[in-house]
Design an enzyme around this catalytic site. Sequence first.
Site, short mmCIF file in Angstrom:
data_model
loop_
_atom_site.label_atom_id
_atom_site.label_comp_id
_atom_site.label_asym_id
_atom_site.label_seq_id
_atom_site.Cartn_x
_atom_site.Cartn_y
_atom_site.Cartn_z
N LYS A 53 -14.17 -0.43 -5.93
CA LYS A 53 -12.70 -0.06 -5.29
C LYS A 53 -12.55 0.10 -6.94
CE LYS A 53 -12.58 -1.17 -0.50
NZ LYS A 53 -12.33 -2.14 0.19
N GLN A 97 -9.33 -8.06 1.08
CA GLN A 97 -10.25 -7.26 1.33
C GLN A 97 -11.56 -8.02 2.56
OE1 GLN A 97 -12.46 -4.55 -0.19
NE2 GLN A 97 -13.89 -5.61 1.37
N ASP A 120 -4.69 0.59 2.86
CA ASP A 120 -6.01 0.88 3.76
C ASP A 120 -5.65 1.50 5.48
OD1 ASP A 120 -8.62 0.22 2.86
OD2 ASP A 120 -8.03 -2.62 2.55
#
Length: 282
Positions: A53, A97, A120
């Site tokens: 990422k 994460q 997200d």
Amino acid sequence: MVANIIDGKAIATSIRQDVKKRVDQLLNKGIQPTLVVIVVGNNPASAIYVRNKIKACHEVGVRSIKVSLSDDTTEQSVLKLIEELNTDTNINGILVQLPLPKHIDEHRILEKISPEKDVDGFHLLNAGRLLSGLSGFRPCTPSGVIRMLELSGLSFEGKHAVVVGRSNIVGKPMALMFLERNCTVSIVHSKTKELASITRQADILVSAVGKPRMISANMVKPGSIVVDVGINRDTDGKLCGDVDFDTVSEVAGWITPVPGGVGPMTIAILLDNTVKSAESTL
Ligand code: NDP
């Protein structure tokens, strides 16, 4: 029949080129799109995902800040960090994460992220917006699947979409996105009886399970679209999806590979969301 291969990597590259142009426009206006990635602990798979990422951010000019916290970090300190990032006007996206260490409540953490910076798309408000058909950040993986099929010129309306897996981050939002596009939708999971008889009805079959090659050719309708979200290692340690690619590609009309399918699309949508968040500050 030999299926058309949907090249997620190439499609993601074209999205990233577009994102890069938008980043340049923002930079010209003095805005530097910025994503903060919070990692707690030392999960090796997470380390690879985060590295990818951050590399992708760098390539399109999005500034990324990785905050690595030790395994024993308290939930309270993660919440406090998110609170500070929420109010920092230089930060456009906040990503935590997953998975988090067991002593930290994932839901409490995700709910702390400002919905406007929730790139997200996991915040309950954004999940509710998706359910209600309103705009908001949507989870990157199912959004990536939709974008990939659209850009491949495939249509949705009236098709039977079968989603294997019902997680909050892939399966459920995937099903809602197909419904939004006028598909007839089925969700199947580990308790489903006669799973193959349902997957065989799918015009669009998406597998998001995490079991190497569990979707075999006899579970697939000839000519259908098969999307493999799974990222697994087989017994030889080789990266593979949920779909038995070699045999299923003899039956399906369209198929995504692993690697090079959904994975790059997920990252492209994350970049797109981060830049959208920065654009919304204009
Ligand atoms: P989860 O473990 O949260 O969910 C897996 C789902 O699969 C569950 O709903 C489970 O059912 C279902 N399932 C398990 N076994 C079976 C079975 N035998 N038959 C039918 N359904 C079954 O996983 P995620 O949704 O987070 O991820 C799924 C896969 O996708 C993983 O391989 C993950 O690595 C990958 N992934 C890939 C991404 C990408 O960018 N390409 C991004 C995110 C995930 P039940 O609910 O009944 O337990």
